[in-house]
Each structure stands twice: as C-alpha cells, then as structure tokens.
Write an enzyme that holds these catalytic residues in place. Structure first.
Site, PDB file in Angstrom:
ATOM      1  NE  ARG A  41      -8.039  10.939   5.399  1.00  0.00           N
ATOM      2  CZ  ARG A  41      -8.467  10.559   6.621  1.00  0.00           C
ATOM      3  NH1 ARG A  41      -7.752   9.598   7.498  1.00  0.00           N
ATOM      4  NH2 ARG A  41      -9.964  10.516   6.942  1.00  0.00           N
ATOM      5  CG  HIS A  42      -3.948   9.100   1.699  1.00  0.00           C
ATOM      6  ND1 HIS A  42      -4.649   8.181   0.952  1.00  0.00           N
ATOM      7  CD2 HIS A  42      -4.530   8.611   2.984  1.00  0.00           C
ATOM      8  CE1 HIS A  42      -5.596   7.338   1.401  1.00  0.00           C
ATOM      9  NE2 HIS A  42      -5.201   7.839   2.712  1.00  0.00           N
ATOM     10  CD  GLU A  81      -7.258  -0.905   1.243  1.00  0.00           C
ATOM     11  OE1 GLU A  81      -6.913  -1.829   1.739  1.00  0.00           O
ATOM     12  OE2 GLU A  81      -6.850   0.255   1.809  1.00  0.00           O
ATOM     13  CG  ASP A 127      -3.272   4.667   0.638  1.00  0.00           C
ATOM     14  OD1 ASP A 127      -3.437   4.464  -0.645  1.00  0.00           O
ATOM     15  OD2 ASP A 127      -4.060   3.992   1.479  1.00  0.00           O
ATOM     16  CG  HIS A 128       1.264   5.739   5.082  1.00  0.00           C
ATOM     17  ND1 HIS A 128       0.393   6.615   5.717  1.00  0.00           N
ATOM     18  CD2 HIS A 128       0.811   4.406   5.421  1.00  0.00           C
ATOM     19  CE1 HIS A 128      -0.480   5.960   6.503  1.00  0.00           C
ATOM     20  NE2 HIS A 128      -0.102   4.782   6.397  1.00  0.00           N
ATOM     21  CG  HIS A 183      -8.660   4.026   1.098  1.00  0.00           C
ATOM     22  ND1 HIS A 183      -8.781   3.849   2.573  1.00  0.00           N
ATOM     23  CD2 HIS A 183      -9.752   4.422   0.671  1.00  0.00           C
ATOM     24  CE1 HIS A 183     -10.152   4.131   2.697  1.00  0.00           C
ATOM     25  NE2 HIS A 183     -10.686   4.505   1.541  1.00  0.00           N
ATOM     26  CB  THR A 239      -5.313   4.222   9.355  1.00  0.00           C
ATOM     27  OG1 THR A 239      -5.407   3.202   8.602  1.00  0.00           O
ATOM     28  CG2 THR A 239      -5.409   3.483  10.680  1.00  0.00           C
ATOM     29  CB  THR A 240      -9.356   1.214   7.664  1.00  0.00           C
ATOM     30  OG1 THR A 240      -9.387   2.098   6.330  1.00  0.00           O
ATOM     31  CG2 THR A 240     -10.805   0.612   7.496  1.00  0.00           C
ATOM     32  NE  ARG A 250       6.727  21.941   2.314  1.00  0.00           N
ATOM     33  CZ  ARG A 250       8.014  22.234   2.288  1.00  0.00           C
ATOM     34  NH1 ARG A 250       8.770  21.004   2.960  1.00  0.00           N
ATOM     35  NH2 ARG A 250       8.597  23.068   1.782  1.00  0.00           N
ATOM     36  CG  HIS A 310       2.627   3.075   8.872  1.00  0.00           C
ATOM     37  ND1 HIS A 310       3.381   2.600  10.132  1.00  0.00           N
ATOM     38  CD2 HIS A 310       2.577   4.313   8.912  1.00  0.00           C
ATOM     39  CE1 HIS A 310       3.539   3.650  10.687  1.00  0.00           C
ATOM     40  NE2 HIS A 310       3.181   4.650  10.256  1.00  0.00           N
ATOM     41  NE  ARG A 345      -8.563   7.175   4.310  1.00  0.00           N
ATOM     42  CZ  ARG A 345      -9.314   6.777   5.378  1.00  0.00           C
ATOM     43  NH1 ARG A 345     -10.452   7.390   5.672  1.00  0.00           N
ATOM     44  NH2 ARG A 345      -8.828   5.703   5.876  1.00  0.00           N
ATOM     45  CG  HIS A 371      -5.657  -2.283   9.465  1.00  0.00           C
ATOM     46  ND1 HIS A 371      -5.869  -1.451   8.774  1.00  0.00           N
ATOM     47  CD2 HIS A 371      -5.444  -1.852  10.952  1.00  0.00           C
ATOM     48  CE1 HIS A 371      -5.806  -0.121   9.403  1.00  0.00           C
ATOM     49  NE2 HIS A 371      -5.620  -0.536  10.910  1.00  0.00           N
ATOM     50  N   GLY A 372      -2.069  -3.172   9.924  1.00  0.00           N
ATOM     51  CA  GLY A 372      -0.967  -3.146  11.055  1.00  0.00           C
ATOM     52  C   GLY A 372       0.191  -4.217  11.007  1.00  0.00           C
ATOM     53  CD  GLU A 402      -7.346  -6.316   2.878  1.00  0.00           C
ATOM     54  OE1 GLU A 402      -6.347  -5.706   3.855  1.00  0.00           O
ATOM     55  OE2 GLU A 402      -7.575  -6.083   1.885  1.00  0.00           O
ATOM     56  CG  ASN A 435      -1.876   1.165   1.085  1.00  0.00           C
ATOM     57  OD1 ASN A 435      -1.705   2.344   1.016  1.00  0.00           O
ATOM     58  ND2 ASN A 435      -3.204   0.737   1.445  1.00  0.00           N
TER      59      ASN A 435
END
Length: 239
Positions: free
Chosen positions: A49-50, A70, A9-10, A43, A100-101, A18, A214, A45, A191-192, A151, A7
C-alpha cells in the site's frame, strides 16, 4: 544515549495516492540521515500500500546509517529480506484492513513459527526484533524464541485520554523495557510517538532506539523534513 530512527512509509503513502513517482521515500530517507537520524525504517506490506520493492532495494544501496525492515512473517517477504539483507528486521502483526499496525505481535502464541524465521535470519546474519505490547508474557516469549531485540509498542501510552491513564501506560512501558533489558534483550520502542510525548519515553535508560514516522512527516509539511527531524532529535537526551 537513545537514537532516532525515522519511518518514511508515509512519504510513500502520499506518492501512491497519485500513483506517480513523487515524493520519493528514498530521497526522504537521505534527507533524514543528513538531518541526523541514526536509522531508517520502512514496512514492506503484503499489499504494497505504500513502500514498494523498488524502495527497499534502493534504500539498501543508499542508506548510510541503518535500515530496519518492518515485515510480516510471510514467505514472500521473508525471501525479500534474505535477498536484500537489511541491517535488521522487525516482525510485526499485519492485517490487510488496518490503517496502521494496531498492536503487538502475539509471540507467545506462535513460538515455533517465529523460531523458524529467526533461525533463518540468524543464518543470514540479520538481527531480528519483535514488535510487542508491554507485557511480561510476550517479553519472556521473545527471549525464548531467540530474538535479539524487542520493540515495545507505545501506542496505548500515546493514545491515552487522561493523565492518569497515560501514567499507567508509561509505567507498563518502563517495566517491560526493564524486564527485557534484564533478560539480555536489546530494547527499542515506537508507535504513535510525537513531539509532546516522546521525551518521557526517551528518558528510559533501557531503550536504545525510538522509531518515529507519522509525527515527523506531519511536522515536515509545515517546517520541512530537515527541521522536523532536528526538532525531534532535540527532544532526546544528550549523550
């Protein structure tokens, strides 16, 4: 053999902090694929946001492995998915204020809506995965509404404060994955997950793919993205 989807996203989160053009999640996705990742996850959204629309469109054109989008089951995002046609979508719950989700989709509580979305995706040839907690009720509902994948949400396992609680949560994941597999659902998980807790989940023969973001991006700050992906791949069972 379990595969690894990254993923990105980050990468977009850092860019959006920025409001400029770098770092580019599209370029990051290419580096992940070159390092051996078998899929890319983003994802899109509602609040953007990202990940941005531009990112998804470029990823659809450049990804060589598999693009998993996602998304929440909103009409705007459904329309984008039907236009872009990712290799699969994963329907997730979405709250505007969450970092996060936070948990799995309540499939049992919105069967009609999800059936309609899945039918539209099926018509377009897009497989649908449902992000759910390791719960028999949700697995049965996912099967009933016609999902191709589930998932399994691994967050509570990853966040467990004690070994006993971690073992309990892992048992729930293992049981849920087996139940889903026996119903004919294809099973992913995520997730995580990080470099300390992934190996155990990856050992479950019922799971096809792990979605990890992440932890890999955090590791990449120190060792680079190529090495971070390769280190995660090294934790997965050899084929």
């Amino acid at each position: 053999m379990v595969s690894l989807a990254i993923n990105v996203d980050h990468v977009a989160t850092l860019r959006q902090a920025r409001g400029i053009s770098e770092p580019d999640p599209v370029f990051a996705a290419s580096l992940c694929e070159l390092a051996g990742a078998q899929g890319i996850v983003v994802h899109l959204r509602e609040d953007r946001r990202h990940i941005q629309d531009r990112d998804v469109r470029l990823l659809r054109q450049t990804i060589k492995t598999k693009l998993n989008l996602e998304m929440g089951a909103t009409e705007e995002i459904i329309g984008i998915a039907l236009e872009i046609k990712p290799d699969m979508i994963t329907l997730v719950p979405e709250k505007r204020k969450e970092l996060t989700t936070e948990g799995g989709l309540n499939v049992a509580g919105q069967k009609k809506k999800l059936q309609e979305v899945i039918a539209r995706m099926d018509k377009a040839g897009i497989p649908v995965s449902l992000f759910i907690d390791p719960d028999s009720k949700q697995i049965n509902a996912a099967h009933e509404v016609g999902a191709t994948f589930v998932e399994i949400h691994t967050g509570r396992y990853c966040d467990a404060a004690t070994e006993a609680l971690r073992d309990k949560e892992f048992g729930l994941i293992a049981t849920a994955a087996e139940e889903a597999y026996e119903m004919g659902l294809r099973v992913n998980a995520g997730h995580g997950l990080n470099y300390l807790n992934t190996r155990r989940v990856a050992s479950l023969g019922t799971i096809e793919e792990l979605s990890i973001g992440h932890a890999v991006m955090a590791r990449a700050i120190f060792v680079g993205l190529d090495q971070a992906v390769r280190e995660m791949l090294a934790l997965l069972p050899a084929g």
